[in-house]
Design an enzyme around this catalytic site. Structure first.
Site, short mmCIF file in Angstrom:
data_model
loop_
_atom_site.label_atom_id
_atom_site.label_comp_id
_atom_site.label_asym_id
_atom_site.label_seq_id
_atom_site.Cartn_x
_atom_site.Cartn_y
_atom_site.Cartn_z
N LYS A 1 44.97 39.93 31.65
CA LYS A 1 44.02 38.97 32.24
C LYS A 1 43.01 39.70 33.13
CE LYS A 1 43.11 36.38 35.77
NZ LYS A 1 41.66 36.41 35.89
N CYS B 1 38.87 50.44 45.78
CA CYS B 1 40.08 50.31 46.61
C CYS B 1 40.33 51.56 47.42
CB CYS B 1 41.29 50.01 45.73
SG CYS B 1 41.59 51.29 44.51
P1 NDP Z 1 41.66 39.41 43.54
O1 NDP Z 1 42.98 39.57 44.19
O2 NDP Z 1 40.81 38.27 43.98
O3 NDP Z 1 41.81 39.24 41.97
C1 NDP Z 1 42.44 40.20 41.15
C2 NDP Z 1 42.85 39.53 39.85
O4 NDP Z 1 43.86 38.56 40.10
C3 NDP Z 1 41.72 38.79 39.17
O5 NDP Z 1 41.89 38.89 37.78
C4 NDP Z 1 41.94 37.38 39.65
O6 NDP Z 1 41.32 36.43 38.83
C5 NDP Z 1 43.44 37.31 39.58
N1 NDP Z 1 44.06 36.26 40.38
C6 NDP Z 1 43.56 35.58 41.44
N2 NDP Z 1 44.46 34.68 41.88
C7 NDP Z 1 45.56 34.79 41.09
C8 NDP Z 1 46.84 34.15 41.05
N3 NDP Z 1 47.18 33.21 41.93
N4 NDP Z 1 47.71 34.54 40.09
C9 NDP Z 1 47.40 35.52 39.22
N5 NDP Z 1 46.21 36.14 39.20
C10 NDP Z 1 45.30 35.79 40.13
O7 NDP Z 1 40.93 40.81 43.70
P2 NDP Z 1 39.45 41.16 43.30
O8 NDP Z 1 39.22 40.91 41.85
O9 NDP Z 1 38.56 40.53 44.32
O10 NDP Z 1 39.46 42.76 43.48
C11 NDP Z 1 39.22 43.37 44.68
C12 NDP Z 1 40.52 43.78 45.34
O11 NDP Z 1 41.26 44.63 44.47
C13 NDP Z 1 40.30 44.60 46.60
O12 NDP Z 1 41.16 44.16 47.63
C14 NDP Z 1 40.66 46.00 46.18
O13 NDP Z 1 41.09 46.84 47.22
C15 NDP Z 1 41.74 45.75 45.20
N6 NDP Z 1 41.88 46.93 44.32
C16 NDP Z 1 42.98 47.73 44.46
C17 NDP Z 1 43.11 48.89 43.72
C18 NDP Z 1 44.31 49.79 43.85
O14 NDP Z 1 44.52 50.60 42.94
N7 NDP Z 1 45.09 49.72 44.91
C19 NDP Z 1 42.05 49.31 42.78
C20 NDP Z 1 40.95 48.38 42.72
C21 NDP Z 1 40.88 47.24 43.47
P3 NDP Z 1 39.81 35.94 39.10
O15 NDP Z 1 39.02 37.06 39.63
O16 NDP Z 1 39.41 35.53 37.75
O17 NDP Z 1 39.94 34.84 40.08
#
Ligand code: NDP
Length: 500
Positions: free
Chosen positions: A185, A295
């Site tokens: 997803k 991140c």
């Molecule tokens: P989100 O947590 O908002 O979303 C990540 C994914 O989870 C998206 O596909 C989102 O869908 C989905 N999602 C949201 N709510 C749910 C739920 N309740 N159940 C299952 N899936 C869900 O993160 P962002 O997309 O905003 O990404 C940015 C974040 O990711 C930052 O905090 C960053 O630091 C972190 N990150 C961490 C990395 C690491 O390796 N540690 C690397 C890259 C990023 P949708 O967007 O469609 O709502």
């Protein structure tokens, strides 16, 4: 490349899910997919609802149970992984352009860094499984104990919008290499490259139906239906800390595991003995690559007071000189933010920093346009307690603090809810090794920015996550460790129920 954009603008693509080897009909709720550089719609995503998620999970379960993948030999899995690697490289230019169009990341970065890395994930895991093995223990007299690693089953792979292809390719490569099937997803904001990768893999017939499946849609609809699904065996998630906690809550109900790559607020510490030009280059890349939406951004800078004036002046000058613009322009260093919410977020942190006594050294403003552009921003702070030094801003936004001694800077660097990466810039080897031990982060990078070696594990401590991605870390994530203990001779057993 501009033609690429206008082609999609005049004829937006339709994005749907993929299950059991077929793309779904475009029946789900329609969600526009936006080019953040122009604010225009370039595709329409049809959201996968609960029923479509059920279909995708069932397809993955069937493919796992019926065994075309779990039962495949290592050589078969290697062939498929190499074929995906080659297919990504064959389509690298197109995939990089789609990634840039959808995320706003400069094309020179998606083409030269993201695409080769996405492909490399598949080659790396193909090679790893050929050398990987279990363990044998013979210390217990009369017994031989074996440890083997079995596929875990159906993996839900959920990725973020900031590096959609590269980060999710890493998960797909790991899950497939160890014999699992999966349901992917992507973020509904950035579904384009993964949808195209699925088309490419499908057209080449690389995998049996059901081994990889795709669902698209918003987190609270599709994401939640997938992560709470009773028939998945684990979730590998990259995204924000709050979402990670929510998913772990859903997994706990089924006593299932999850690997969580979450947020960061990584310190980058510049000692006075460092090669200052190199530290500047690294700090710029660490703060501003990927439009700062990274991140592992090392954007919480600590600079030793002996070199602070020189470093801060040069960092500020270079930040002001960054070329912000169309991500397809080869001269562009910073593209747009992903959406209007990110622009507003940056503005609110500038205001918060100023309100808490920080000094604005560069940027801070929005750039007028149809897209979501902001000025790369630097703020200096006397305290690590400010919100701008504690919270993940996820934008081209660096904070600078100065320090005078090693113990003090380690305490301040570790004063964070996060613990993803610690960057150290020094010419002193002993100091580098001391900091590697003392920084409370999953990774420490010395005199280099943003380096990932897939042989090592990548992941965070505290609120930056659980688990590690990379060779053995991914194996721990995507397999169940199984123990088999074999008696080598007939052990003398008490004969219960015989009276002896
Ligand atoms: P989100 O947590 O908002 O979303 C990540 C994914 O989870 C998206 O596909 C989102 O869908 C989905 N999602 C949201 N709510 C749910 C739920 N309740 N159940 C299952 N899936 C869900 O993160 P962002 O997309 O905003 O990404 C940015 C974040 O990711 C930052 O905090 C960053 O630091 C972190 N990150 C961490 C990395 C690491 O390796 N540690 C690397 C890259 C990023 P949708 O967007 O469609 O709502």
């Amino acid at each position: 490349m501009k033609d690429f954009r206008s082609k999609l603008m005049s004829n937006p693509q339709t994005i749907t899910g993929y299950a059991a080897g077929a793309f779904a009909a475009p029946t789900g709720e329609a969600i526009p997919v936006i080019d953040p550089a122009t604010g225009t719609t370039v595709a329409v995503l049809h959201e996968s609802d609960g029923a479509e998620v059920d279909t995708a999970v069932a397809a993955a379960r069937d493919a796992f149970r019926a065994g075309p993948w779990a039962g495949a030999s290592v050589a078969d899995r290697q062939r498929a992984l190499h074929a995906i690697h080659d297919a990504i490289l064959e389509h690298a230019e197109e995939l990089a352009a789609l990634e840039t169009l959808n995320t706003g990341i400069p094309f020179i970065q998606t083409k030269n860094i993201h695409l080769p890395r996405a492909a490399q994930n598949f080659r790396f895991f193909a090679e790893f499984i050929n050398q990987d093995g279990g363990e044998v223990f013979t210390q217990e007299p009369g017994y031989m104990s074996l440890v083997t690693y079995e596929p875990i089953g159906v993996c839900a792979l959920i990725g973020p919008w900031n590096m959609p292809l590269g980060l999710t390719a890493m998960k797909m490569a790991g899950a497939l290499a160890f014999g699992n099937t999966c349901v992917v997803k992507p973020s509904e904001i950035t579904p384009l490259t993964l949808a195209r990768l699925f088309e490419i893999i499908d057209a080449k017939g690389i995998l049996p139906p059901g081994v990889i499946n795709l669902v698209n849609g918003r987190g609270h609809v599709t994401g939640e239906a997938l992560s709470a699904h009773p028939d998945i065996d684990m979730v590998s998630f990259t995204g924000g800390t709050e979402t990670g906690a929510r998913i772990l809550g859903a997994l706990a109900k089924g006593i299932k595991g999850g690997a969580m790559e979450l947020g960061g607020k990584s310190p980058s510490i510049v000692f006075a003995d460092a090669d200052i030009e190199r530290a500047l280059d690294g700090a710029m890349l660490g703060s501003f690559m990927n439009n700062g939406q990274m991140c592992l951004a090392g954007s919480r800078l600590f600079v030793h007071e002996q070199v602070a004036d020189e470093f801060i002046a040069a960092f500020t000058t270079r930040t002001k000189a960054l070329r912000v613009g169309d991500p397809f322009d080869p001269a562009t260093e910073i593209g747009p933010m992903i959406n209007a919410a990110q622009v507003a977020r940056v503005a609110s942190y500038v205001e918060s920093g100023l309100g808490q006594g920080a000094t604005l050294l560069a940027g801070g403003g929005q750039i007028e346009s149809d897209g979501f552009f902001i000025e790369p921003t630097v703020m200096q702070s006397n305290s690590n307690a400010l919100a701008i030094c504690q919270e993940e801003i996820f934008a081209p936004f660096a904070t600078i603090q100065t320090f005078s001694d090693e113990d003090e800077v380690i305490a301040r660097a570790n004063d964070s809810a996060f613990g993803l990466v610690g960057y150290v810039w020094t010419a002193d080897l002993e100091r580098a090794l001391r900091l590697s031990r003392r920084l409370a982060t999953g990774t420490v990078l010395v005199n280099t920015p943003i380096m990932r070696d897939l042989r090592t594990g990548f992941g965070g401590v505290r609120q930056s996550g659980l688990g590690r991605e990379g060779a053995k870390g991914s194996r721990a994530m995507f397999t169940e460790m199984k123990s088999t203990i074999i008696a080598l001779e007939r052990p003398a057993l008490p004969r219960m129920g015989t009276g002896n």
